[in-house]
Write a protein that holds these residues in place. Structure first.
Motif, mmCIF file in Angstrom:
data_model
loop_
_atom_site.group_PDB
_atom_site.id
_atom_site.type_symbol
_atom_site.label_atom_id
_atom_site.label_comp_id
_atom_site.label_asym_id
_atom_site.label_seq_id
_atom_site.Cartn_x
_atom_site.Cartn_y
_atom_site.Cartn_z
ATOM 1 N N LEU A 11 0.842 -1.189 0.000
ATOM 2 C CA LEU A 11 0.000 0.000 0.000
ATOM 3 C C LEU A 11 0.881 1.245 0.000
ATOM 4 C CD1 LEU A 11 -2.765 1.457 0.406
ATOM 5 C CD2 LEU A 11 -2.404 1.158 2.871
ATOM 6 N N VAL A 12 0.551 2.188 -0.872
ATOM 7 C CA VAL A 12 1.328 3.419 -0.966
ATOM 8 C C VAL A 12 0.378 4.569 -1.246
ATOM 9 C CG1 VAL A 12 1.796 3.138 -3.434
ATOM 10 C CG2 VAL A 12 3.358 4.483 -2.026
ATOM 11 N N GLN A 13 0.734 5.745 -0.782
ATOM 12 C CA GLN A 13 -0.089 6.929 -1.030
ATOM 13 C C GLN A 13 0.134 7.448 -2.448
ATOM 14 O OE1 GLN A 13 0.768 9.804 2.039
ATOM 15 N NE2 GLN A 13 -0.647 8.811 3.471
ATOM 16 N N PRO A 14 -0.842 8.131 -3.001
ATOM 17 C CA PRO A 14 -0.639 8.754 -4.316
ATOM 18 C C PRO A 14 0.606 9.631 -4.323
ATOM 19 C CG PRO A 14 -2.942 8.856 -3.709
ATOM 20 C CD PRO A 14 -2.208 8.344 -2.496
ATOM 21 N N GLY A 15 1.362 9.510 -5.408
ATOM 22 C CA GLY A 15 2.622 10.233 -5.514
ATOM 23 C C GLY A 15 3.810 9.486 -4.970
ATOM 24 N N GLY A 16 3.567 8.370 -4.321
ATOM 25 C CA GLY A 16 4.640 7.592 -3.734
ATOM 26 C C GLY A 16 5.312 6.657 -4.717
ATOM 27 N N SER A 17 6.213 5.855 -4.191
ATOM 28 C CA SER A 17 6.996 4.938 -5.022
ATOM 29 C C SER A 17 6.960 3.532 -4.439
ATOM 30 C CB SER A 17 8.453 5.403 -5.099
ATOM 31 O OG SER A 17 8.552 6.681 -5.688
ATOM 32 N N LEU A 18 7.105 2.563 -5.323
ATOM 33 C CA LEU A 18 7.237 1.155 -4.938
ATOM 34 C C LEU A 18 8.186 0.479 -5.905
ATOM 35 C CD1 LEU A 18 3.682 -0.275 -4.075
ATOM 36 C CD2 LEU A 18 5.640 -0.058 -2.528
ATOM 37 N N ARG A 19 8.815 -0.560 -5.411
ATOM 38 C CA ARG A 19 9.747 -1.333 -6.232
ATOM 39 C C ARG A 19 9.316 -2.786 -6.212
ATOM 40 N NH1 ARG A 19 14.741 -3.995 -5.185
ATOM 41 N NH2 ARG A 19 16.323 -3.746 -6.838
ATOM 42 N N LEU A 20 9.059 -3.338 -7.390
ATOM 43 C CA LEU A 20 8.691 -4.748 -7.529
ATOM 44 C C LEU A 20 9.876 -5.524 -8.081
ATOM 45 C CD1 LEU A 20 5.119 -4.505 -9.116
ATOM 46 C CD2 LEU A 20 5.767 -4.449 -6.705
ATOM 47 N N SER A 21 10.125 -6.670 -7.483
ATOM 48 C CA SER A 21 11.205 -7.541 -7.948
ATOM 49 C C SER A 21 10.649 -8.904 -8.324
ATOM 50 C CB SER A 21 12.262 -7.713 -6.861
ATOM 51 O OG SER A 21 12.850 -6.480 -6.518
ATOM 52 N N CYS A 22 11.295 -9.533 -9.284
ATOM 53 C CA CYS A 22 10.889 -10.870 -9.717
ATOM 54 C C CYS A 22 12.146 -11.673 -10.024
ATOM 55 C CB CYS A 22 9.999 -10.793 -10.939
ATOM 56 S SG CYS A 22 9.544 -12.394 -11.644
ATOM 57 N N ALA A 23 12.194 -12.880 -9.496
ATOM 58 C CA ALA A 23 13.324 -13.764 -9.746
ATOM 59 C C ALA A 23 12.835 -15.051 -10.377
ATOM 60 C CB ALA A 23 14.059 -14.061 -8.441
ATOM 61 N N ALA A 24 13.486 -15.447 -11.450
ATOM 62 C CA ALA A 24 13.150 -16.700 -12.132
ATOM 63 C C ALA A 24 14.125 -17.776 -11.705
ATOM 64 C CB ALA A 24 13.199 -16.510 -13.646
ATOM 65 N N SER A 25 13.595 -18.969 -11.474
ATOM 66 C CA SER A 25 14.449 -20.087 -11.092
ATOM 67 C C SER A 25 13.904 -21.364 -11.713
ATOM 68 C CB SER A 25 14.511 -20.228 -9.568
ATOM 69 O OG SER A 25 13.229 -20.509 -9.045
#
Length: 119
Positions: A11-25
């Motif tokens: 959950l983030v407020q409008p104008g905020g930032s998030l980082r999504l990561s994905c790892a394949a194995s």
């Protein structure tokens, strides 16, 4: 088998930032491209951003200038950096990978991670 494991939603407020990561194995021979798609309630799944093994990127018009995507071929990972988030970015975000093997291309999906943009 190939597994895609995502992390970083929330959950983030409008104008905020998030980082999504994905790892394949798993049984990975060759990654052609990795990327992110999203699906909001009542809507179809749509492309957010992709990156090829050569570093070529593609973004949905709605996220251009706000999101960046990067990949690490050695680690089989992809990262989506999201900035200036808007309520309309709220969706389940899915990692996607296109893997090549013996002339064929196979598509894999992660389990999805929820991103909610709200005050």
């Amino acid at each position: 088998q190939v597994q895609l494991v995502e992390s970083g939603g929330g959950l983030v407020q409008p104008g905020g930032s998030l980082r999504l990561s994905c790892a394949a194995s798993g049984s990975i021979f060759s990654i052609n491209a990795m990327g992110w798609y999203r699906q909001a309630p009542g809507k179809q799944r749509e492309l957010v951003a992709t990156i090829t093994s050569g570093g070529n990127t593609n973004f949905a018009d709605s996220v251009k200038g706000r999101f960046t995507i990067s990949g690490d071929n050695a680690k089989n990972t992809v990262v989506l950096q999201m900035s200036s988030l808007k309520p309309e970015d709220t969706a389940v975000y899915y990692c996607n990978a296109l893997l090549g093997r013996l002339g064929a291309v196979y598509q894999y999906w992660g389990q999805g991670t929820q991103v909610t943009v709200s005050s």
